[in-house]
Design a protein around this motif. Structure first.
Motif, mmCIF file in Angstrom:
data_model
loop_
_atom_site.group_PDB
_atom_site.id
_atom_site.type_symbol
_atom_site.label_atom_id
_atom_site.label_comp_id
_atom_site.label_asym_id
_atom_site.label_seq_id
_atom_site.Cartn_x
_atom_site.Cartn_y
_atom_site.Cartn_z
ATOM 1 N N ALA A 173 0.843 -1.202 0.000
ATOM 2 C CA ALA A 173 0.000 0.000 0.000
ATOM 3 C C ALA A 173 0.872 1.244 0.000
ATOM 4 N N SER A 174 0.219 2.395 -0.201
ATOM 5 C CA SER A 174 0.897 3.689 -0.105
ATOM 6 C C SER A 174 0.425 4.401 1.164
ATOM 7 N N ASP B 37 -4.077 4.014 -3.574
ATOM 8 C CA ASP B 37 -4.462 5.410 -3.350
ATOM 9 C C ASP B 37 -3.217 6.253 -3.577
ATOM 10 N N THR B 38 -2.988 6.628 -4.807
ATOM 11 C CA THR B 38 -1.775 7.362 -5.152
ATOM 12 C C THR B 38 -2.065 8.432 -6.201
ATOM 13 N N PRO B 39 -1.551 9.645 -6.005
ATOM 14 C CA PRO B 39 -1.750 10.716 -6.987
ATOM 15 C C PRO B 39 -0.732 10.690 -8.118
ATOM 16 N N ALA C 127 2.248 12.480 0.213
ATOM 17 C CA ALA C 127 0.808 12.329 -0.046
ATOM 18 C C ALA C 127 0.456 11.062 -0.834
ATOM 19 N N GLY C 128 1.265 10.017 -0.695
ATOM 20 C CA GLY C 128 0.968 8.764 -1.392
ATOM 21 C C GLY C 128 1.640 8.618 -2.737
ATOM 22 N N ILE C 129 2.459 9.593 -3.123
ATOM 23 C CA ILE C 129 3.213 9.486 -4.378
ATOM 24 C C ILE C 129 4.175 8.303 -4.295
ATOM 25 N N ILE C 130 4.314 7.589 -5.405
ATOM 26 C CA ILE C 130 5.254 6.471 -5.464
ATOM 27 C C ILE C 130 6.537 6.961 -6.109
#
Length: 292
Positions: free
Chosen positions: A56-57, A109-111, A71-74
């Motif tokens: 997960a992120s 959940d990633t932007p 913020a969930g960026i990979i």
């Protein structure tokens, strides 16, 4: 609860068996460096009693070495960490028959990716490519892979963290769930079409539209989950369905989604193009095929 955007860890705990998640441990591998890829959450849990790998992120994590990763960026480190978790899963079950390969559950959940200049130079594309390859290898080795979109599934991050899964489920759009590979503003710049034209197309054409309902029509999403409480059941259902599909040799992953999109009327031209390309290649294949 009206949304799970930015709450990937909450979604994780809702899906797996209560209290079963062991963070930073997959098979024989332990992820001991907490500063490495902090936005990537990996570990082992049980789902309806069976062992699963979870990836997960964490939208609340911040990678101090790469300021664009938040913020969930990979980012680059996150991509490698996620890939490492997949390969640790493969290693843990290498001697098991296909029916006993542990599933992988991806909480999406990633932007997007972190396209910082430093990361680009160091090998951002290699990190995300490694993660995509790892998931493809796990899928072909028999591991059921289910991606659950609980918030944002955007751009290159969704390509590596989601689209290589066997099946994808997504919360309904009423929870703010967003799926798109590229915003219309970027599409406009690339294909040289006015944004107004694309906005009009997006009302009826799923190729240009964004959102889980349109990806459902395209076959990208196997099932829409109408309520948050149904996430766990939806993932369990898909894992069971994948066990049966893999045992029968049925197509899953990108190939399966293409067929599903055609059946749902969202990708009616693709099969025609694919058939024509296959025929044209077959007509000249002997000229290029190596001979003994």
């Amino acid at each position: 609860m009206d949304t799970l955007i930015g709450q990937g860890l909450v979604a994780l705990e809702m899906i797996v068996d209560p209290g079963s998640f062991q963070r930073d441990r997959v098979g024989a591998k332990e992820f001991t460096d907490e500063s490495y890829g902090p936005g990537a959450v990996v570990g082992t849990a049980t789902l309806d009693g069976q062992t699963v790998t979870v990836i997960a992120s964490d939208a609340e994590a911040f990678n101090e070495k790469f300021p664009v990763v938040y913020a969930g960026i990979i980012g680059m480190e996150e991509g490698y960490k996620m890939a490492s978790a997949v390969y640790a899963t493969l290693a843990a079950d290498v001697d098991k028959p296909a029916a006993q390969k542990r599933p992988l559950v991806l909480i999406v959940d990633t932007p997007g990716n972190g396209p910082g200049k430093v990361e680009e130079i160091f090998g951002m594309n290699k990190a995300t490519g490694a993660y995509q390859l790892a998931l493809a290898e796990a899928r072909m080795a028999g591991h059921p892979i289910v991606a659950a979109v609980v918030g944002r599934a955007i751009s290159g991050a969704f390509l590596c963290h989601g689209l290589q899964a066997d099946r994808i489920v997504a919360l309904d759009a009423k929870f703010g769930t967003m799926i798109h590979v590229m915003p219309l503003t970027s599409v406009s710049r690339i294909i040289k079409k006015n944004i107004e034209v694309l906005e009009e197309l997006s009302k009826s054409n799923p190729v240009f539209a964004a959102g889980p309902q349109f990806f459902y029509q395209l076959g990208g999403v196997e099932a829409l989950v109408p309520e948050i409480e149904g996430l766990r059941g939806a993932v369990i259902e898909q894992v069971a369905a994948l066990r049966a599909a893999k045992a029968k040799g049925e197509a899953t992953g990108p190939v399966g989604r293409a067929a599903l999109g055609a059946a749902r009327g969202g990708r009616v031209t693709r099969p025609q193009v694919a058939a024509r390309m296959t025929a044209e290649f077959a007509a000249v294949a002997d000229k290029y095929r190596p001979h003994a």
